[in-house]
Design an enzyme around this catalytic site. Structure first.
Site, PDB file in Angstrom:
ATOM      1  N   ASN A   1      -2.905   6.923  -1.604  1.00  0.00           N
ATOM      2  CA  ASN A   1      -2.711   7.263  -0.452  1.00  0.00           C
ATOM      3  C   ASN A   1      -2.263   8.390   0.090  1.00  0.00           C
ATOM      4  OD1 ASN A   1      -4.238   5.319   1.305  1.00  0.00           O
ATOM      5  ND2 ASN A   1      -2.404   3.783   0.005  1.00  0.00           N
TER       6      ASN A   1
ATOM      7  N   HIS B   1      -0.726  -2.333  -7.564  1.00  0.00           N
ATOM      8  CA  HIS B   1      -1.148  -1.899  -6.067  1.00  0.00           C
ATOM      9  C   HIS B   1      -2.989  -1.786  -6.498  1.00  0.00           C
ATOM     10  CE1 HIS B   1      -3.038   0.926  -2.607  1.00  0.00           C
ATOM     11  NE2 HIS B   1      -2.776  -0.285  -1.769  1.00  0.00           N
TER      12      HIS B   1
ATOM     13  N   GLU C   1      -2.922   1.258  -9.278  1.00  0.00           N
ATOM     14  CA  GLU C   1      -1.382   1.131  -9.062  1.00  0.00           C
ATOM     15  C   GLU C   1      -0.230   1.045  -9.290  1.00  0.00           C
ATOM     16  OE1 GLU C   1      -2.343   5.238  -6.484  1.00  0.00           O
ATOM     17  OE2 GLU C   1      -2.345   3.536  -5.006  1.00  0.00           O
TER      18      GLU C   1
ATOM     19  N   SER D   1       0.689  -1.600  -0.279  1.00  0.00           N
ATOM     20  CA  SER D   1      -0.209  -0.091  -0.445  1.00  0.00           C
ATOM     21  C   SER D   1       0.450   1.474   0.203  1.00  0.00           C
ATOM     22  CB  SER D   1      -1.411  -0.010   1.671  1.00  0.00           C
ATOM     23  OG  SER D   1      -1.724  -1.170   1.039  1.00  0.00           O
TER      24      SER D   1
END
Length: 314
Positions: free
Chosen positions: A194, A143, A155, A122
């Site tokens: 994120n 990801h 991703e 992550s």
């Protein structure tokens, strides 16, 4: 490894993410082999795949015949040697750098010389995870977002040694499983999603801590304001449509007012200290006791499915 040569996918880590990724590839006709350290975890994975299949059936996004083929396409093992003939290996194990590094060092001795190695971290450094392997050109981040069988985004993250052909192949592979790839050109912590998510989270906590608004109204403001726009146009196109001059002038005075704290705020620390961790402990910002946790998850997924159908039909 050419895209046409990819037939078999290896997945390490039979938790929610690994099981969801296995379901996605198996549904699209790929042969999938799932591994974990115990049969108990593998049995839980089978149940998770069944739950994901059922939810897609209920939403009319999957047929009964697809379920049969999906289940048939997944095999399970506690032995990493099953990766010896896989074309792509996706790792979704615990988020600890040393454990991931040791995993890949071991797998490199087992895998085919042209197999692609992908980590579903992550936010850990892709370059860092690849430290103990020899051929870094085939190593990459991949990801998926939770819940992976619903959320479209994947991703694709370059490490310092990742070759262009590895990136190009995985971008095409993601498209073939009907997901939306974005390429992270620089191995930065948190990648794209994120970094944006936690910038918003930091400011949301700041608004609550400063007494500007309650946490309930922060969530409502996001859902019915910026969050209403972003699935359609995203933050940068929002600025284009609103006028970059307007966004420039607002930035000139508002940036100075936004939180730039480097440590988690007190409001979050207090929840941690009280073991109020959200759904997993039945209480966080909201109360999840007496079945409210399951209700929240079901409602979330129901709304996600509505979004997914809209995207597919747009």
């Amino acid at each position: 490894m050419k895209i046409e040569d990819i037939k078999k996918i290896g997945i390490a880590g039979a938790g929610t993410m690994g099981s969801g990724i296995a379901q996605i590839f198996a549904r699209k006709g790929y042969e999938v082999v799932m591994t974990d350290i115990s049969e108990e975890f593998l049995e839980k994975s089978k149940k998770l795949v069944s739950i994901f299949n059922s939810s897609l059936i209920e939403e009319g996004l999957m047929t009964e015949s697809e379920i049969e083929n999906t289940i048939k396409n997944i095999s399970y093992s506690t032995d990493k040697r099953v990766f010896s003939d896989t074309d792509v290996i996706i790792e979704a194990i615990i988020e600890k750098m040393d454990i991931k590094q040791d995993f890949w060092r071991e797998v490199e001795e087992i895998a085919k010389s042209d197999a692609i190695f992908a980590t579903n971290t992550s936010g850990l450094s892709i370059t860092g995870i690849s430290k103990k392997i020899k051929n870094k050109s085939r190593f990459i981040g991949m990801h998926f977002w939770n819940p992976p069988h619903i959320i479209p985004l994947v991703e694709i993250i370059r490490g310092d040694g990742t070759e262009d052909k590895t990136v190009d192949t995985l971008v095409e592979l993601v498209k073939r499983i009907d997901k939306e790839p974005v390429v992270v050109q620089k191995d930065a912590p948190g990648f794209i999603g994120n970094r944006i998510q936690f910038a918003v989270f930091r400011e949301a906590l700041n608004i609550v801590e400063e007494g500007i608004a309650t946490f309930e109204d922060v969530d409502r403001a996001m859902k019915y304001g910026p969050g209403f726009r972003y699935p359609i146009i995203g933050p940068l196109q929002t600025a284009d449509l609103g006028g970059l001059d307007t966004f420039y002038y607002i930035s000139s005075y508002l940036f100075n007012e936004l939180s730039d704290v480097k440590e988690p705020q007190e409001v979050l620390k207090k929840l941690m200290d009280n073991n109020e961790l959200g759904v997993k402990s039945k209480k966080g910002f909201y109360d999840y006791s007496d079945g409210k946790d399951e209700e929240a998850i079901k409602r979330r997924d129901k709304m996600f499915f509505k979004m997914l159908k809209y995207i597919h039909n747009a």
